[in-house]
Scaffold this motif. Structure first.
Motif, PDB file in Angstrom:
ATOM      1  N   LEU A   1      14.209   9.209  -2.647  1.00  0.00           N
ATOM      2  CA  LEU A   1      13.576  10.426  -2.883  1.00  0.00           C
ATOM      3  C   LEU A   1      13.112  10.795  -3.922  1.00  0.00           C
ATOM      4  O   LEU A   1      12.990  10.132  -5.442  1.00  0.00           O
ATOM      5  CB  LEU A   1      15.150  10.856  -3.811  1.00  0.00           C
ATOM      6  N   ARG A   2      11.727  11.604  -3.764  1.00  0.00           N
ATOM      7  CA  ARG A   2      11.127  11.847  -4.858  1.00  0.00           C
ATOM      8  C   ARG A   2      11.347  12.689  -6.409  1.00  0.00           C
ATOM      9  O   ARG A   2      11.729  13.730  -5.496  1.00  0.00           O
ATOM     10  CB  ARG A   2       9.895  12.281  -4.278  1.00  0.00           C
ATOM     11  N   LEU A   3      11.619  12.437  -7.511  1.00  0.00           N
ATOM     12  CA  LEU A   3      12.382  13.029  -8.674  1.00  0.00           C
ATOM     13  C   LEU A   3      11.085  14.025  -9.563  1.00  0.00           C
ATOM     14  O   LEU A   3       9.420  13.008  -9.476  1.00  0.00           O
ATOM     15  CB  LEU A   3      12.602  11.448  -9.291  1.00  0.00           C
TER      16      LEU A   3
ATOM     17  N   GLY B   1       5.622   4.814  -9.382  1.00  0.00           N
ATOM     18  CA  GLY B   1       5.004   5.375  -9.013  1.00  0.00           C
ATOM     19  C   GLY B   1       3.239   4.502  -9.528  1.00  0.00           C
ATOM     20  O   GLY B   1       3.242   3.432  -9.843  1.00  0.00           O
ATOM     21  N   GLY B   2       2.476   5.566  -9.992  1.00  0.00           N
ATOM     22  CA  GLY B   2       1.312   5.661 -10.222  1.00  0.00           C
ATOM     23  C   GLY B   2       1.077   5.840 -11.271  1.00  0.00           C
ATOM     24  O   GLY B   2       2.016   5.916 -12.789  1.00  0.00           O
ATOM     25  N   GLY B   3       0.266   6.439 -12.267  1.00  0.00           N
ATOM     26  CA  GLY B   3      -0.041   6.831 -13.847  1.00  0.00           C
ATOM     27  C   GLY B   3      -1.329   5.979 -14.678  1.00  0.00           C
ATOM     28  O   GLY B   3      -1.185   6.439 -15.362  1.00  0.00           O
ATOM     29  N   PHE B   4      -1.086   4.414 -14.132  1.00  0.00           N
ATOM     30  CA  PHE B   4      -1.263   3.239 -15.076  1.00  0.00           C
ATOM     31  C   PHE B   4      -2.582   3.573 -16.310  1.00  0.00           C
ATOM     32  O   PHE B   4      -3.162   3.814 -14.487  1.00  0.00           O
ATOM     33  CB  PHE B   4      -0.967   2.610 -14.942  1.00  0.00           C
ATOM     34  N   PRO B   5      -3.066   3.528 -16.685  1.00  0.00           N
ATOM     35  CA  PRO B   5      -4.712   3.923 -17.864  1.00  0.00           C
ATOM     36  C   PRO B   5      -5.277   3.020 -17.574  1.00  0.00           C
ATOM     37  O   PRO B   5      -5.390   1.602 -17.744  1.00  0.00           O
ATOM     38  CB  PRO B   5      -4.299   4.684 -19.279  1.00  0.00           C
TER      39      PRO B   5
ATOM     40  N   PHE C   1       0.941  -1.183   0.191  1.00  0.00           N
ATOM     41  CA  PHE C   1      -0.105  -0.230  -0.366  1.00  0.00           C
ATOM     42  C   PHE C   1       0.738   1.475   0.058  1.00  0.00           C
ATOM     43  O   PHE C   1       1.701   1.243   0.482  1.00  0.00           O
ATOM     44  CB  PHE C   1      -0.892  -0.078   1.301  1.00  0.00           C
ATOM     45  N   ASP C   2       0.238   2.284  -0.877  1.00  0.00           N
ATOM     46  CA  ASP C   2       0.912   3.333  -1.276  1.00  0.00           C
ATOM     47  C   ASP C   2      -0.498   4.444   0.056  1.00  0.00           C
ATOM     48  O   ASP C   2      -1.297   4.341  -0.060  1.00  0.00           O
ATOM     49  CB  ASP C   2       0.941   4.155  -2.278  1.00  0.00           C
ATOM     50  N   VAL C   3       0.144   5.166   0.922  1.00  0.00           N
ATOM     51  CA  VAL C   3      -0.789   5.879   1.853  1.00  0.00           C
ATOM     52  C   VAL C   3       0.020   7.805   1.602  1.00  0.00           C
ATOM     53  O   VAL C   3       1.113   7.704   1.312  1.00  0.00           O
ATOM     54  CB  VAL C   3      -0.502   5.130   3.232  1.00  0.00           C
TER      55      VAL C   3
ATOM     56  N   GLU D   1       3.197   2.335  -7.456  1.00  0.00           N
ATOM     57  CA  GLU D   1       1.953   2.763  -6.987  1.00  0.00           C
ATOM     58  C   GLU D   1       0.526   3.066  -7.797  1.00  0.00           C
ATOM     59  O   GLU D   1       0.002   4.067  -7.734  1.00  0.00           O
ATOM     60  CB  GLU D   1       1.977   4.371  -6.278  1.00  0.00           C
ATOM     61  N   PRO D   2      -0.026   1.526  -8.243  1.00  0.00           N
ATOM     62  CA  PRO D   2      -1.226   1.967  -9.269  1.00  0.00           C
ATOM     63  C   PRO D   2      -2.783   2.743  -8.562  1.00  0.00           C
ATOM     64  O   PRO D   2      -2.747   1.581  -6.982  1.00  0.00           O
ATOM     65  CB  PRO D   2      -1.222   0.344  -9.836  1.00  0.00           C
ATOM     66  N   GLY D   3      -3.598   3.814  -8.197  1.00  0.00           N
ATOM     67  CA  GLY D   3      -4.418   3.557  -7.766  1.00  0.00           C
ATOM     68  C   GLY D   3      -5.714   3.841  -8.588  1.00  0.00           C
ATOM     69  O   GLY D   3      -6.200   2.656  -8.779  1.00  0.00           O
ATOM     70  N   ARG D   4      -5.282   4.611 -10.322  1.00  0.00           N
ATOM     71  CA  ARG D   4      -6.595   4.421 -10.658  1.00  0.00           C
ATOM     72  C   ARG D   4      -6.580   2.644 -11.332  1.00  0.00           C
ATOM     73  O   ARG D   4      -7.418   3.036 -11.265  1.00  0.00           O
ATOM     74  CB  ARG D   4      -6.285   5.063 -11.534  1.00  0.00           C
ATOM     75  N   PHE D   5      -5.954   2.273 -11.974  1.00  0.00           N
ATOM     76  CA  PHE D   5      -5.710   1.149 -12.454  1.00  0.00           C
ATOM     77  C   PHE D   5      -6.230  -0.103 -11.860  1.00  0.00           C
ATOM     78  O   PHE D   5      -6.647  -1.122 -12.396  1.00  0.00           O
ATOM     79  CB  PHE D   5      -4.152   0.826 -13.151  1.00  0.00           C
TER      80      PHE D   5
ATOM     81  N   PHE E   1       8.665   8.072  -8.746  1.00  0.00           N
ATOM     82  CA  PHE E   1       8.347   9.223  -9.554  1.00  0.00           C
ATOM     83  C   PHE E   1       7.070   9.507  -9.547  1.00  0.00           C
ATOM     84  O   PHE E   1       6.515   7.777  -9.112  1.00  0.00           O
ATOM     85  CB  PHE E   1       9.472   9.309 -10.523  1.00  0.00           C
ATOM     86  N   HIS E   2       6.006  10.468 -10.034  1.00  0.00           N
ATOM     87  CA  HIS E   2       5.038   9.871 -10.563  1.00  0.00           C
ATOM     88  C   HIS E   2       4.769  10.674 -12.037  1.00  0.00           C
ATOM     89  O   HIS E   2       5.074  11.476 -12.000  1.00  0.00           O
ATOM     90  CB  HIS E   2       4.054  10.366  -9.619  1.00  0.00           C
ATOM     91  N   VAL E   3       4.332   9.677 -13.400  1.00  0.00           N
ATOM     92  CA  VAL E   3       4.988  10.234 -14.604  1.00  0.00           C
ATOM     93  C   VAL E   3       3.343  11.221 -14.829  1.00  0.00           C
ATOM     94  O   VAL E   3       2.820  11.718 -15.916  1.00  0.00           O
ATOM     95  CB  VAL E   3       5.238   9.005 -15.827  1.00  0.00           C
ATOM     96  N   GLY E   4       2.127  11.479 -13.410  1.00  0.00           N
ATOM     97  CA  GLY E   4       1.452  11.415 -14.113  1.00  0.00           C
ATOM     98  C   GLY E   4       0.086  10.676 -14.658  1.00  0.00           C
ATOM     99  O   GLY E   4       0.030   9.235 -14.945  1.00  0.00           O
ATOM    100  N   SER E   5      -1.127  11.330 -13.693  1.00  0.00           N
ATOM    101  CA  SER E   5      -1.932  10.284 -13.452  1.00  0.00           C
ATOM    102  C   SER E   5      -3.024   9.845 -14.896  1.00  0.00           C
ATOM    103  O   SER E   5      -2.845  11.113 -15.496  1.00  0.00           O
ATOM    104  CB  SER E   5      -3.292  10.708 -12.517  1.00  0.00           C
ATOM    105  N   GLN E   6      -3.915   8.799 -15.441  1.00  0.00           N
ATOM    106  CA  GLN E   6      -3.873   8.213 -16.717  1.00  0.00           C
ATOM    107  C   GLN E   6      -3.230   8.031 -17.493  1.00  0.00           C
ATOM    108  O   GLN E   6      -3.323   8.930 -18.652  1.00  0.00           O
ATOM    109  CB  GLN E   6      -5.505   8.621 -16.656  1.00  0.00           C
TER     110      GLN E   6
HETATM  111  C1  PLP Z   1      -2.284   9.590  -6.529  1.00  0.00           C
HETATM  112  C2  PLP Z   1      -0.402   8.968  -6.380  1.00  0.00           C
HETATM  113  C3  PLP Z   1      -1.226   7.710  -6.846  1.00  0.00           C
HETATM  114  C4  PLP Z   1      -2.188   7.459  -7.408  1.00  0.00           C
HETATM  115  O1  PLP Z   1      -1.545   7.115  -8.849  1.00  0.00           O
HETATM  116  P1  PLP Z   1      -2.910   6.964 -10.455  1.00  0.00           P
HETATM  117  O2  PLP Z   1      -2.677   6.920 -11.343  1.00  0.00           O
HETATM  118  O3  PLP Z   1      -4.118   6.442  -9.780  1.00  0.00           O
HETATM  119  O4  PLP Z   1      -1.858   5.333  -9.827  1.00  0.00           O
HETATM  120  C5  PLP Z   1       1.027   6.875  -6.698  1.00  0.00           C
HETATM  121  N1  PLP Z   1       1.898   7.623  -6.028  1.00  0.00           N
HETATM  122  C6  PLP Z   1       1.286   8.715  -5.477  1.00  0.00           C
HETATM  123  C7  PLP Z   1       2.511   9.561  -4.631  1.00  0.00           C
HETATM  124  C8  PLP Z   1       0.863   9.282  -5.889  1.00  0.00           C
HETATM  125  O5  PLP Z   1       0.190  10.824  -5.366  1.00  0.00           O
END
Ligand code: PLP
Length: 380
Positions: free
Chosen positions: A140-142, A223-227, A65-67, A261-265, A183-188
């Motif tokens: 470290l978050r890039l 990170g997340g972002g998986f569409p 889990f990512d919280v 860290e998949p959320g949406r997917f 890192f996070h490449v942006g959601s969706q």
């Molecule tokens: C929102 C967020 C996620 C989830 O992103 P999705 O695009 O929903 O997969 C993962 N990591 C971090 C740090 C976030 O802020």
């Protein structure tokens, strides 16, 4: 996928507005993620939908889990609170990342006893972590390109690549253990090159850190972002996975642990909103349906998530372009201006929207006195 008749039955039994969570879909999405990315440990991003029942199902399926807040941490903690102390400590260390780069002092103090992994991206945060959560591991978050993502996440967080190794060495000097990079490449993200660029950037920073004397990093968090498959233009997950596997295997030796860290997917396709038409009018020649759910409630993603949802009717009939409005008195409460729905629908008829599990109920308010939709869990 739940059948139309199953949805109609649920609407009849529970009334509307209703938010249906299909736990079979959650388990299936988790399995798909693991199947195509066997090297990657999946940390469900709880903010996408923090319903404890969703967290529990993913926990039972084997997810990490990512919280990003203490309450989110506690939702996960609820699943493990009965473990023996040592086992629970190990579980938290292995399976939770606190992925909010900015944490209040009180949050750090509360987290320290659990020794989670936390992210950071600036010098002030190093001082705070050192002082209030010295036992936490850090990543470290890039800052990475978010080009073409539906929701961009790099304007608020992330160390510039040029200062990354300085921040790693600074945290090391403070006695913190820097486990790796995130890192996070942006959601969706439908532009898969974002992942390629970010993974390559991270590989360069691993190398620069080693060259400058810090060789202890052994973790990469992509990170997340998986569409989610909102429509046919979204390329299948296995295509993205193929690219990810290739880059990860090329640039990171096997002993580097890979997290995501998949959320949406995981949760988008598991949510269905069912609503009832409560008003109907012609305005400026356009048909307008008013429903008992809206952008302050389950459809909050229209505002916060830049997401467009579509409606299905249980009834057939000649369709026309219409607007769908929420129940509040605010003119912002517009769910859609361009729906194709049967023109002959009546007050009391029921509509449903699929693929609405992520960033929907999670950001619903009680605005104007309308409570959020009732939640019902199926196939739990
Ligand atoms: C929102 C967020 C996620 C989830 O992103 P999705 O695009 O929903 O997969 C993962 N990591 C971090 C740090 C976030 O802020």
């Amino acid at each position: 996928m739940l059948s139309k008749s199953a949805l109609a039955r649920l609407a009849k039994e529970h009334g509307t507005p209703l938010f249906v969570v299909d736990h079979d879909a959650l388990r299936k999405n988790y399995r798909t993620f693991k199947k195509y990315l066997p090297r990657v440990q999946a940390y469900y991003a709880v903010k996408a939908n923090s319903d404890p029942a969703i967290v529990k199902t993913l926990y039972d399926a084997g997810a990490s889990f990512d919280v990003a807040s203490l309450p989110e941490f506690m939702v996960v903690y609820e699943c493990i609170k009965d473990m023996p102390d040592k086992q629970r400590q190990d579980w938290i260390w292995d399976k939770i990342i606190y992925a909010n780069p900015i944490k209040a002092n009180g949050t750090l103090q509360a987290l320290n006893q659990y020794k989670p992994l936390v992210t950071y991206d600036n010098h002030e945060e190093i001082r705070k972590i050192k002082k209030h959560a010295p036992d936490a591991g850090v990543a470290l978050r890039l800052k990475v390109p978010n080009t073409g993502a539906m929701v961009e996440l790099s304007s608020k967080f992330g160390a510039a690549p040029g200062e990354a190794v300085d921040l790693i060495l600074a945290a090391h000097e403070q006695g913190l253990v820097i486990e790796g990079l995130s890192f996070h490449v942006g959601s969706q993200t439908t532009n898969f090159q974002n992942y390629v660029q970010a993974i390559n950037l991270a590989a360069n920073i691993f190398k620069e850190a080693r060259d400058r004397g810090y060789a202890k990093m052994n973790l990469l968090d992509i990170g997340g972002g998986f569409p989610a498959p909102y429509d046919a233009t979204v390329k299948p997950f296995r295509e993205l996975a193929k690219i990810l596997n290739r880059e990860l295997d090329r640039l990171f030796p096997e002993d580097v642990q890979i997290l995501a860290e998949p959320g949406r997917f995981l949760v988008a396709t598991a949510g269905i909103a069912i609503s009832t038409i409560i008003g109907k009018a012609m305005r400026d020649g356009k048909l307008c349906y008013y429903i008992d759910d809206g952008v302050y409630h389950t459809f909050s993603g229209v505002i916060f998530d830049h997401c467009q949802y579509h409606f299905n009717s249980f009834k057939k009939g000649a369709t026309q372009v219409c607007s769908v409005f929420g129940p509040t008195c605010d003119a912002l409460d517009v769910v859609s201006m361009t729906e194709e729905l049967p023109g002959e629908l009546k007050l009391g008829d029921v509509l449903y929207s699929e693929n609405i599990g992520a960033y929907s109920h999670a950001s619903a308010t009680r605005f104007n006195g309308f409570p959020p939709a009732k939640v019902v869990h199926v196939n739990q």
